[in-house]
Design a protein around this motif. Sequence first.
Motif, PDB file in Angstrom:
ATOM      1  N   ALA A 188       0.922  -1.632  -0.081  1.00 25.53           N
ATOM      2  CA  ALA A 188       0.198   0.327   0.027  1.00 25.53           C
ATOM      3  C   ALA A 188       0.692   1.118  -0.197  1.00 25.53           C
ATOM      4  CB  ALA A 188      -1.152   0.013   0.823  1.00 25.53           C
ATOM      5  N   THR A 189       1.744   1.325   0.942  1.00 26.99           N
ATOM      6  CA  THR A 189       3.132   2.528   1.000  1.00 26.99           C
ATOM      7  C   THR A 189       3.325   2.747  -0.242  1.00 26.99           C
ATOM      8  OG1 THR A 189       3.132   2.020   2.985  1.00 26.99           O
ATOM      9  CG2 THR A 189       4.733   3.752   2.231  1.00 26.99           C
ATOM     10  N   SER A 190       3.689   1.488  -0.997  1.00 24.07           N
ATOM     11  CA  SER A 190       4.627   1.205  -2.532  1.00 24.07           C
ATOM     12  C   SER A 190       4.044   2.557  -2.958  1.00 24.07           C
ATOM     13  CB  SER A 190       4.751   0.278  -2.518  1.00 24.07           C
ATOM     14  OG  SER A 190       6.249  -0.160  -1.408  1.00 24.07           O
ATOM     15  N   VAL A 191       2.778   2.059  -3.488  1.00 24.50           N
ATOM     16  CA  VAL A 191       1.732   2.394  -4.535  1.00 24.50           C
ATOM     17  C   VAL A 191       1.244   3.974  -4.254  1.00 24.50           C
ATOM     18  CG1 VAL A 191      -0.333   1.977  -5.836  1.00 24.50           C
ATOM     19  CG2 VAL A 191       0.949  -0.256  -4.984  1.00 24.50           C
ATOM     20  N   LEU A 192       1.186   4.150  -2.985  1.00 29.61           N
ATOM     21  CA  LEU A 192       0.421   5.262  -2.715  1.00 29.61           C
ATOM     22  C   LEU A 192       0.877   6.110  -3.051  1.00 29.61           C
ATOM     23  CD1 LEU A 192      -1.550   4.494   0.125  1.00 29.61           C
ATOM     24  CD2 LEU A 192      -1.736   4.672  -2.494  1.00 29.61           C
ATOM     25  N   THR A 193       3.014   5.986  -2.392  1.00 31.62           N
ATOM     26  CA  THR A 193       4.137   7.127  -2.725  1.00 31.62           C
ATOM     27  C   THR A 193       4.480   7.433  -4.591  1.00 31.62           C
ATOM     28  OG1 THR A 193       5.745   5.324  -1.886  1.00 31.62           O
ATOM     29  CG2 THR A 193       4.057   7.073  -0.571  1.00 31.62           C
ATOM     30  N   GLU A 194       4.498   5.973  -5.194  1.00 39.08           N
ATOM     31  CA  GLU A 194       5.086   5.785  -6.381  1.00 39.08           C
ATOM     32  C   GLU A 194       4.969   7.046  -7.075  1.00 39.08           C
ATOM     33  OE1 GLU A 194       5.757   5.167 -10.450  1.00 39.08           O
ATOM     34  OE2 GLU A 194       3.210   5.995  -9.652  1.00 39.08           O
ATOM     35  N   ILE A 195       3.577   7.750  -7.181  1.00 38.73           N
ATOM     36  CA  ILE A 195       3.794   8.878  -8.055  1.00 38.73           C
ATOM     37  C   ILE A 195       4.502   9.861  -7.623  1.00 38.73           C
ATOM     38  CG2 ILE A 195       1.421  10.284  -6.188  1.00 38.73           C
ATOM     39  CD1 ILE A 195       0.077  11.147  -8.149  1.00 38.73           C
ATOM     40  N   THR A 261       1.828   6.296 -11.508  1.00 40.21           N
ATOM     41  CA  THR A 261       0.538   6.569 -11.712  1.00 40.21           C
ATOM     42  C   THR A 261      -0.204   7.816 -12.733  1.00 40.21           C
ATOM     43  OG1 THR A 261       0.767   5.754  -9.534  1.00 40.21           O
ATOM     44  CG2 THR A 261      -1.014   7.074  -9.529  1.00 40.21           C
TER      45      THR A 261
END
Length: 568
Positions: A188-195, A261
């Motif tokens: 979750a953290t990895s995906v949300l901070t990718e941007i 993203t």
Amino acid sequence: MKPPIPRQTLRSHHLTSKTFARSFWGRKGDEPVESLIPQIAEEWHRGVEQHPDLHRIPPKSVAILGAGVTGLTTAYQLSHFSPETSITVLESSPRTGGWIQSLKIPTSKGSIIFETGPRTLRPWTVNGIITLNLISHLNLQSQILQIPKTSPAAKNRYIYFNKQLNELPSSLSGIFNALRLPVLKGAATSVLTEIFRRKRAKDVEDESVESFLTRRLGANLTNNLASAVFHGIYAGDIANLSADALLHTVYRNERVYGSITRGMLGVQEMVLEDKLLEGVYGSRTAPLLNQLRKASIYSFKGGMETLTRRMEEAVTEECDVTIKTGVTVDGLRYNKEKNEVEVLGYDSPANSFDFVISTLPAWKTANLLPPNTSNSLYETQGVTVMVVNLFYDQPNMTGYSGFGYLIPKSVPLEQNPHRALGVIFDSDAMPEQDERKGTKVTVMLGGHWWDNATSLPSQEDGIRMAREVLNQHLGITAEPTETMASLQMDCIPQYGVGHAGRLRQIHEDLMDKMGGRLVLAGSSYGGVGLNDCVRSARDAAFGVAAGRPMTNLERWAFEEVWIPKDMP
């Protein structure tokens, strides 16, 4: 090794879709090419003889090297695109079909089918639609077995990690539960901070899948999830595989939009040529697409070899095609004066052809060429996989319902001592294919793990290793009723970092030294899946039918034209 040639510096040996659209209809250069799609799709595909640069000069004779799915599809498509062309297919082995082989095992309780190669197809891609068009032409609709999107095989897929099978989410609601699984730790953290992560430097044309995904999504998701997926498709190591070649759209999105993203949230785009082909074949295949509208995957009642057997029958009985098996080709020599390619080792008075289409692996094609013709062909090599098929009389022995599970590179050796890549639950994946009830699984071993192996396992060793994998991971100790192991040597080409640049170099080399008369097709170039091979074959046949010099690497050699996906 020579540095790869940038796309924009290559000599233009073909007309791009965008140039064609504007020039053929006489539109102004600043008019959006997207608006032309509905009008030009069918005309573009037919070769539009009205345009002088696209005038068709059908070849008198063409040789196709290899009678696997790519070679057979090329022969079939070319015979329809250019019926006046004499086509000869040369195959070194005693059978056609290549890696596709469906063995029907008769037993006292009914027959079962063991697949040693590809076993299922996906319909919902551009290349998948092109394959469906081929199936429709071959009148194989009644032989299709489909798995609906609602079935466990479509919804349930697993990753073996932390000594357990982790079920991947198949719905939005399932994501929240799956985030608790060990394999998705930190996801979750990895995906949300990718941007918010910085995009790569402008001068970086390619990097490994591992490097790219680690930068964008972190090491856990990359090593625990992505590496497993690439084991299942390519049997390769993400530390060596090309991000540009295998994740082309998202890799481009990082360059264009700054992140994966943003690319997903922005305008969804696709290559213009793919949009044209989707329009052409989507229209032609509408009845079959409608038949499969609820399908996730499909195969055939008699296994995947149903497709290649029917193609062999079609090209030999319905088309002007000669298939010769047991023929060893020793070399290829370009005659500049006659503008022909001589096939050395083919014992025939007519062994020179207007075009030769090689569907052999890149490294085997390289061995047929004069020294230093195109050394970049040698840089694509294959990995070896042992496929072990096991059948048990007792149903539901795996304890799980789904397509199967994959094993990431991060799993320690003691949990995967035999270097398995994954296990397919065939009984769930294609339940109607067997007459006999029971549990059928396929264990895949090796791949990149065996790159430096000094010896490879025997069939007996492979069966023993596969049984130990099932015991360790699933607790299956029973004796299988039927078994089969097949060692597939160098079966899956590996697209290493810089793959696209090498394709550009190969294109330029072959245009210069083979006069654009040696055309390449198959899994070494634009995708290793069966749908990809069918697309590669179609492209080669379509281009050769026009009679113009080409290599079939033009789509990688020149700049792509991207348009919105939802453009009518």
